[in-house]
Design a protein around this motif. Structure first.
Motif, short mmCIF file in Angstrom:
data_model
loop_
_atom_site.label_atom_id
_atom_site.label_comp_id
_atom_site.label_asym_id
_atom_site.label_seq_id
_atom_site.Cartn_x
_atom_site.Cartn_y
_atom_site.Cartn_z
N PRO A 107 -2.14 -26.52 17.98
CA PRO A 107 -2.98 -26.74 19.16
C PRO A 107 -3.12 -25.51 20.03
O PRO A 107 -4.17 -25.31 20.65
CB PRO A 107 -2.27 -27.88 19.90
N ARG A 109 -3.38 -22.50 18.93
CA ARG A 109 -4.40 -21.68 18.26
C ARG A 109 -5.80 -22.14 18.64
O ARG A 109 -6.71 -21.32 18.82
CB ARG A 109 -4.21 -21.75 16.75
N ASP A 110 -6.00 -23.46 18.76
CA ASP A 110 -7.32 -23.97 19.15
C ASP A 110 -7.74 -23.44 20.52
O ASP A 110 -8.90 -23.10 20.74
CB ASP A 110 -7.31 -25.49 19.18
N TRP A 113 -7.87 -19.09 20.21
CA TRP A 113 -8.98 -18.54 19.44
C TRP A 113 -10.31 -18.75 20.15
O TRP A 113 -11.17 -17.85 20.19
CB TRP A 113 -9.03 -19.17 18.05
N ASN A 114 -10.49 -19.92 20.72
CA ASN A 114 -11.77 -20.21 21.37
C ASN A 114 -11.94 -19.46 22.68
O ASN A 114 -13.03 -18.94 22.97
CB ASN A 114 -11.91 -21.71 21.59
N ASP A 124 -15.82 -23.57 20.94
CA ASP A 124 -15.76 -25.03 20.80
C ASP A 124 -14.97 -25.58 21.98
O ASP A 124 -13.74 -25.63 21.95
CB ASP A 124 -15.09 -25.41 19.47
N ALA A 127 -12.56 -28.46 21.30
CA ALA A 127 -11.31 -28.04 20.66
C ALA A 127 -10.36 -27.43 21.69
O ALA A 127 -9.14 -27.64 21.62
CB ALA A 127 -11.59 -27.05 19.55
N GLY A 131 -6.71 -28.96 22.37
CA GLY A 131 -5.54 -28.11 22.25
C GLY A 131 -4.76 -28.01 23.54
O GLY A 131 -3.52 -28.05 23.53
#
Length: 206
Positions: A107, A109-110, A113-114, A124, A127, A131
Protein backbone atom coordinates in the motif's frame (compact mmCIF):
# COMPACT_ATOMS: atom_id res chain seq x y z
CA UNK A 1 35.83 -3.32 0.77
CA UNK A 2 32.12 -3.87 0.31
CA UNK A 3 30.52 -3.03 -3.01
CA UNK A 4 26.85 -2.01 -3.06
CA UNK A 5 24.83 -1.58 -6.23
CA UNK A 6 21.76 0.61 -6.03
CA UNK A 7 20.35 4.11 -6.38
CA UNK A 8 20.04 6.34 -3.34
CA UNK A 9 16.31 7.06 -3.85
CA UNK A 10 15.30 3.42 -3.35
CA UNK A 11 13.80 2.50 0.02
CA UNK A 12 15.44 -0.91 -0.11
CA UNK A 13 18.85 0.55 -0.92
CA UNK A 14 18.45 3.08 1.88
CA UNK A 15 18.19 0.25 4.41
CA UNK A 16 21.61 -1.05 3.40
CA UNK A 17 23.25 2.35 3.14
CA UNK A 18 21.93 3.34 6.56
CA UNK A 19 23.50 0.23 8.07
CA UNK A 20 26.94 0.77 6.55
CA UNK A 21 26.95 4.42 7.57
CA UNK A 22 25.69 3.59 11.06
CA UNK A 23 28.41 0.96 11.45
CA UNK A 24 31.07 3.03 9.64
CA UNK A 25 31.86 0.19 7.24
CA UNK A 26 34.04 1.21 4.25
CA UNK A 27 32.15 0.61 1.03
CA UNK A 28 31.82 1.57 -2.60
CA UNK A 29 28.40 2.28 -4.10
CA UNK A 30 27.61 1.89 -7.78
CA UNK A 31 24.50 3.56 -9.20
CA UNK A 32 22.12 0.94 -10.55
CA UNK A 33 18.41 0.58 -11.17
CA UNK A 34 15.84 3.09 -12.34
CA UNK A 35 17.33 5.78 -14.58
CA UNK A 36 20.81 4.29 -14.11
CA UNK A 37 19.95 0.97 -15.74
CA UNK A 38 22.66 -1.72 -15.38
CA UNK A 39 20.33 -4.22 -13.70
CA UNK A 40 19.47 -5.95 -16.98
CA UNK A 41 23.07 -6.31 -18.10
CA UNK A 42 24.24 -9.90 -18.33
CA UNK A 43 27.01 -9.36 -15.78
CA UNK A 44 24.59 -7.95 -13.24
CA UNK A 45 21.98 -10.64 -13.87
CA UNK A 46 24.64 -13.27 -13.29
CA UNK A 47 24.98 -11.88 -9.76
CA UNK A 48 21.30 -11.11 -9.20
CA UNK A 49 18.90 -12.96 -11.50
CA UNK A 50 16.02 -10.81 -10.22
CA UNK A 51 17.50 -7.67 -11.76
CA UNK A 52 16.71 -5.60 -8.67
CA UNK A 53 18.62 -3.46 -6.18
CA UNK A 54 20.32 -3.51 -3.75
CA UNK A 55 23.07 -5.99 -4.44
CA UNK A 56 26.03 -6.55 -2.13
CA UNK A 57 29.43 -8.08 -2.82
CA UNK A 58 31.72 -8.80 0.10
CA UNK A 59 34.73 -10.81 -1.04
CA UNK A 60 33.35 -13.96 -2.61
CA UNK A 61 29.88 -13.42 -1.16
CA UNK A 62 27.23 -11.98 -3.46
CA UNK A 63 23.95 -11.23 -1.74
CA UNK A 64 20.60 -9.77 -2.75
CA UNK A 65 17.32 -9.02 -0.93
CA UNK A 66 17.59 -5.94 1.24
CA UNK A 67 16.56 -7.51 4.54
CA UNK A 68 19.00 -10.41 4.04
CA UNK A 69 21.78 -7.92 3.29
CA UNK A 70 20.85 -5.87 6.35
CA UNK A 71 20.93 -8.92 8.60
CA UNK A 72 24.29 -9.97 7.20
CA UNK A 73 25.87 -6.55 7.69
CA UNK A 74 24.57 -6.23 11.23
CA UNK A 75 25.65 -9.76 12.18
CA UNK A 76 29.15 -9.21 10.76
CA UNK A 77 29.82 -5.63 11.81
CA UNK A 78 27.19 -4.67 14.37
CA UNK A 79 27.56 -7.02 17.33
CA UNK A 80 26.58 -5.13 20.45
CA UNK A 81 25.06 -2.24 18.53
CA UNK A 82 22.64 -2.93 15.68
CA UNK A 83 22.86 -6.68 16.24
CA UNK A 84 21.60 -8.06 19.56
CA UNK A 85 23.50 -11.21 20.49
CA UNK A 86 20.56 -12.74 22.36
CA UNK A 87 18.23 -14.37 19.77
CA UNK A 88 15.09 -13.53 21.73
CA UNK A 89 16.07 -9.89 22.08
CA UNK A 90 17.01 -9.72 18.42
CA UNK A 91 13.70 -11.25 17.33
CA UNK A 92 11.73 -8.44 19.00
CA UNK A 93 12.83 -6.03 16.28
CA UNK A 94 13.58 -8.56 13.56
CA UNK A 95 9.91 -9.40 13.05
CA UNK A 96 9.21 -5.77 12.09
CA UNK A 97 11.70 -6.00 9.24
CA UNK A 98 9.66 -8.64 7.44
CA UNK A 99 6.37 -7.06 8.52
CA UNK A 100 7.34 -3.84 6.77
CA UNK A 101 8.09 -5.75 3.57
CA UNK A 102 5.13 -8.12 3.58
CA UNK A 103 2.45 -5.76 4.93
CA UNK A 104 3.35 -2.10 4.50
CA UNK A 105 5.36 -2.01 1.27
CA UNK A 106 2.42 -2.75 -1.05
CA UNK A 107 0.00 0.00 0.00
CA UNK A 108 2.91 2.39 0.57
CA UNK A 109 3.99 1.84 -3.02
CA UNK A 110 0.53 2.83 -4.27
CA UNK A 111 0.84 6.17 -2.49
CA UNK A 112 4.49 6.81 -3.29
CA UNK A 113 4.49 5.90 -6.97
CA UNK A 114 1.41 7.95 -7.73
CA UNK A 115 2.36 11.05 -5.75
CA UNK A 116 6.10 11.09 -6.40
CA UNK A 117 6.78 9.28 -9.66
CA UNK A 118 3.61 9.81 -11.68
CA UNK A 119 2.50 13.01 -13.34
CA UNK A 120 -0.85 14.55 -12.35
CA UNK A 121 -2.23 13.29 -15.67
CA UNK A 122 -1.23 9.68 -15.06
CA UNK A 123 -1.88 9.59 -11.32
CA UNK A 124 -4.44 7.16 -9.90
CA UNK A 125 -6.05 9.15 -7.08
CA UNK A 126 -8.20 6.21 -6.02
CA UNK A 127 -5.10 4.07 -5.55
CA UNK A 128 -3.50 6.85 -3.51
CA UNK A 129 -6.46 6.96 -1.15
CA UNK A 130 -6.66 3.17 -0.84
CA UNK A 131 -2.96 3.03 -0.06
CA UNK A 132 -3.12 5.92 2.39
CA UNK A 133 -6.02 4.34 4.26
CA UNK A 134 -4.32 0.95 4.40
CA UNK A 135 -1.01 2.44 5.56
CA UNK A 136 -2.78 4.46 8.24
CA UNK A 137 -4.38 1.31 9.66
CA UNK A 138 -1.12 -0.62 9.54
CA UNK A 139 0.90 2.15 11.15
CA UNK A 140 -1.66 2.30 13.95
CA UNK A 141 -0.42 -1.19 14.88
CA UNK A 142 3.11 0.15 15.04
CA UNK A 143 1.93 3.02 17.21
CA UNK A 144 0.38 0.52 19.62
CA UNK A 145 3.56 -1.57 19.69
CA UNK A 146 5.58 1.52 20.59
CA UNK A 147 3.35 2.43 23.53
CA UNK A 148 5.69 0.80 26.07
CA UNK A 149 9.11 1.03 24.44
CA UNK A 150 11.10 3.69 22.57
CA UNK A 151 12.10 1.51 19.61
CA UNK A 152 10.69 -1.40 17.67
CA UNK A 153 13.79 -3.29 18.79
CA UNK A 154 13.06 -2.55 22.45
CA UNK A 155 14.98 -0.13 24.65
CA UNK A 156 17.76 0.37 22.10
CA UNK A 157 17.83 1.34 18.44
CA UNK A 158 18.82 -1.73 16.45
CA UNK A 159 18.53 -3.43 13.09
CA UNK A 160 14.78 -4.00 13.38
CA UNK A 161 14.03 -0.27 13.30
CA UNK A 162 15.78 0.44 10.02
CA UNK A 163 13.39 -0.88 7.33
CA UNK A 164 10.24 0.70 8.74
CA UNK A 165 12.04 3.99 9.35
CA UNK A 166 13.01 4.10 5.66
CA UNK A 167 9.34 3.79 4.72
CA UNK A 168 8.42 6.28 7.43
CA UNK A 169 10.59 8.95 5.83
CA UNK A 170 8.47 8.89 2.69
CA UNK A 171 5.27 8.65 4.70
CA UNK A 172 6.07 11.80 6.64
CA UNK A 173 7.45 13.70 3.65
CA UNK A 174 4.62 13.14 1.19
CA UNK A 175 1.77 15.69 1.05
CA UNK A 176 -0.92 13.46 2.52
CA UNK A 177 -3.28 13.40 5.46
CA UNK A 178 -1.85 11.29 8.27
CA UNK A 179 -3.58 10.02 11.40
CA UNK A 180 -2.42 11.26 14.79
CA UNK A 181 -0.17 8.47 16.06
CA UNK A 182 1.84 9.97 18.93
CA UNK A 183 4.01 6.93 19.68
CA UNK A 184 4.93 6.55 16.02
CA UNK A 185 5.65 10.28 15.78
CA UNK A 186 7.94 10.15 18.82
CA UNK A 187 9.78 7.07 17.52
CA UNK A 188 10.27 8.71 14.13
CA UNK A 189 11.62 11.86 15.78
CA UNK A 190 14.16 9.73 17.64
CA UNK A 191 15.39 7.82 14.59
CA UNK A 192 15.62 11.04 12.57
CA UNK A 193 18.22 12.33 15.02
CA UNK A 194 20.72 9.66 14.00
CA UNK A 195 23.44 11.06 11.71
CA UNK A 196 23.34 7.98 9.49
CA UNK A 197 19.64 8.58 8.86
CA UNK A 198 20.40 12.06 7.55
CA UNK A 199 23.14 10.70 5.30
CA UNK A 200 21.45 7.62 3.88
CA UNK A 201 17.70 8.19 4.14
CA UNK A 202 16.79 11.86 4.23
CA UNK A 203 17.36 12.56 0.55
CA UNK A 204 14.77 14.16 -1.76
CA UNK A 205 11.92 11.88 -2.76
CA UNK A 206 12.19 11.02 -6.44
Amino acid sequence: MLTIWGRTNSVNVKKVLWAVHELEVPHERIDAGGAFGLVNDAEYRAMNPNGLVPLLKDGDLVLWESNAILRYLCAKFGAGSLWAEDPAERAIGDKWMDWATSNLAGPYRDVFWNLVRMTPETRDDAAVERGRTACSALLARVDQALADKPYLSGETFRMGDIPLACFAYGWYEMPIERPHLPNLDAWYARVRERPAFATAVAVPLT
